[in-house]
Design a protein around this motif. Sequence first.
Motif, PDB file in Angstrom:
ATOM      1  N   GLU A 173       0.815  -1.217   0.000  1.00 31.66           N
ATOM      2  CA  GLU A 173       0.000   0.000   0.000  1.00 31.66           C
ATOM      3  C   GLU A 173       0.851   1.270   0.000  1.00 31.66           C
ATOM      4  O   GLU A 173       0.325   2.373  -0.102  1.00 31.66           O
ATOM      5  N   ALA A 174       2.180   1.132   0.107  1.00 31.25           N
ATOM      6  CA  ALA A 174       3.051   2.286   0.362  1.00 31.25           C
ATOM      7  C   ALA A 174       3.590   2.935  -0.911  1.00 31.25           C
ATOM      8  O   ALA A 174       3.821   2.264  -1.919  1.00 31.25           O
ATOM      9  N   ASP A 175       3.780   4.260  -0.820  1.00 26.57           N
ATOM     10  CA  ASP A 175       4.496   5.004  -1.857  1.00 26.57           C
ATOM     11  C   ASP A 175       5.986   5.065  -1.545  1.00 26.57           C
ATOM     12  O   ASP A 175       6.800   5.304  -2.430  1.00 26.57           O
ATOM     13  N   LEU A 176       6.315   4.880  -0.257  1.00 27.57           N
ATOM     14  CA  LEU A 176       7.709   4.897   0.186  1.00 27.57           C
ATOM     15  C   LEU A 176       7.922   3.732   1.147  1.00 27.57           C
ATOM     16  O   LEU A 176       7.162   3.576   2.104  1.00 27.57           O
ATOM     17  N   VAL A 177       8.926   2.927   0.884  1.00 28.76           N
ATOM     18  CA  VAL A 177       9.273   1.813   1.770  1.00 28.76           C
ATOM     19  C   VAL A 177      10.656   2.079   2.353  1.00 28.76           C
ATOM     20  O   VAL A 177      11.614   2.342   1.622  1.00 28.76           O
ATOM     21  N   LEU A 178      10.731   2.056   3.680  1.00 26.55           N
ATOM     22  CA  LEU A 178      11.984   2.340   4.376  1.00 26.55           C
ATOM     23  C   LEU A 178      12.408   1.099   5.160  1.00 26.55           C
ATOM     24  O   LEU A 178      11.647   0.575   5.967  1.00 26.55           O
ATOM     25  N   LEU A 179      13.611   0.625   4.916  1.00 24.61           N
ATOM     26  CA  LEU A 179      14.158  -0.544   5.599  1.00 24.61           C
ATOM     27  C   LEU A 179      15.244  -0.082   6.556  1.00 24.61           C
ATOM     28  O   LEU A 179      16.262   0.460   6.132  1.00 24.61           O
ATOM     29  N   ASN A 180      14.999  -0.250   7.848  1.00 25.99           N
ATOM     30  CA  ASN A 180      15.957   0.168   8.878  1.00 25.99           C
ATOM     31  C   ASN A 180      16.726  -1.074   9.329  1.00 25.99           C
ATOM     32  O   ASN A 180      16.201  -1.921  10.043  1.00 25.99           O
TER      33      ASN A 180
END
Length: 471
Positions: A59-66
């Motif tokens: 569902e995301a426009d931005l995916v952030l992997l920490n």
Amino acid sequence: MQEIEEQKRYMKEVKKINEGITKKYYILTMGCQLNENDSEKLSGMLEEMGYSKVEEEKEADLVLLNTCCIRENAEDKLFGKLGELKRAKTENGIIIAIGGCMMQQDHMIEKIKKSYPFVDLIFGTHTLHKFPEDLYQVLNEKEKIKDVLDIDGEIYEGLPIKRDSKIKASVTIMNGCNNFCSYCIVPYVRGRERSRNPKDIMEEIVGLAKEGYKEITLLGQNVNSYLRSEKEGLRPKFEEYEGIHSFATLLRKVNEIKGIERIRFISPHPKDFTQDVIEAIRDGEKICKLIHLPLQSGSTNILKKMNRKYSKEQYLKLVENMKKIIPNLTLSTDIIVGFPGETEEDFEDTLDVVRKVKFEQVYMFLYSRRVGTPGDKMEDQIPEEVKHERFNRLKKLVEEQMEESNQKYVGTIQTVLVDGPSKNNKTLLSGRTDSNKVVIFEGPQNCIHQLVKIKIISEHMWYLRGELIEE
């Protein structure tokens, strides 16, 4: 602070770009509670920039992997996730950002650039505060950004933060580590110890208390070294604030904050567990009496190879002293199985310590080689089948002790901080005791986020069952 004001300007610029569009973000956090705390700061910045959080990456426009780099399976998890995201990138043009400890390693950055060129943004642990600026450049200038500092970063105050819980909050009191354990990559990726100003810590916790938070966990790689580098002249000193000049004095002052009901901390180092800290735990009625005391190995020989700076005998003596001084003390620990050179005799020493201490919780790990650490270059690496066989023996012992330990709760009355509905049965409520035991019970919704009295009626391996005591 000028740097943070500049980042707030970039937050406004990104919000303008997103104006009139519903933008969504997804964060996957790997690793420790420090990483979780960093993700809460990233969430705070993203929400300031007009993004809203979603629980599914599709569902995301931005995916952030920490990312985390403590164990090898974290790398496997990252690369697996990037493989999954490639299609979403091609079809939907999502932005992919990777941050965290793994991005402080040159060989990892090179692998990502070579094998996963569709990643838009790479940032390290020391440049997290610049995320708004980096994202602005990705959005506005369509650039791929690498923003990583190899030197120790500064501690920046004033970043927005979006916490996952409404009653429990983690508060970082220091970053980095000076210990250089031979198995650990942390000092190389998070840098040397830098403490936060006591005034900033206290103001943050007072603010959390006013917002209704009841439990605080103080975070650091080695919390009982708080302010040591500053005292020794390795870092600029802070003006003393409310008599806080050590971890022990910080604990005592946090214990005085109205509204805060429970105080936890992780992780201390056994070699630095001083008498004043032990006495502060004893005296602090809000300080939980479950203490996490990482052992790593029960063998003096292996502890020396690990560069842990204490022996088996010193660890046991510390535990004996703590149990004598702190009523109702319970202990949890970390243990690494299969460090290079570990003999059967060394492993038996670990089992011996576990039998003697009777830990409430044990976090067990197979030794994982980390590029850039002394342990990676050591000879006598232990075969995987030996590691697994020893791990299973340790697990068996720990579970036997847990079953015995759980029995002592049955029939007792415990104070439980209620998190909310049980994950496995929404008709029941779930919370935790002072000793971090999960308790499941029937109760009204108005118990949620409250401290309640529960009579324990039965024990199970991973939780206790209780009955609400009506007051």
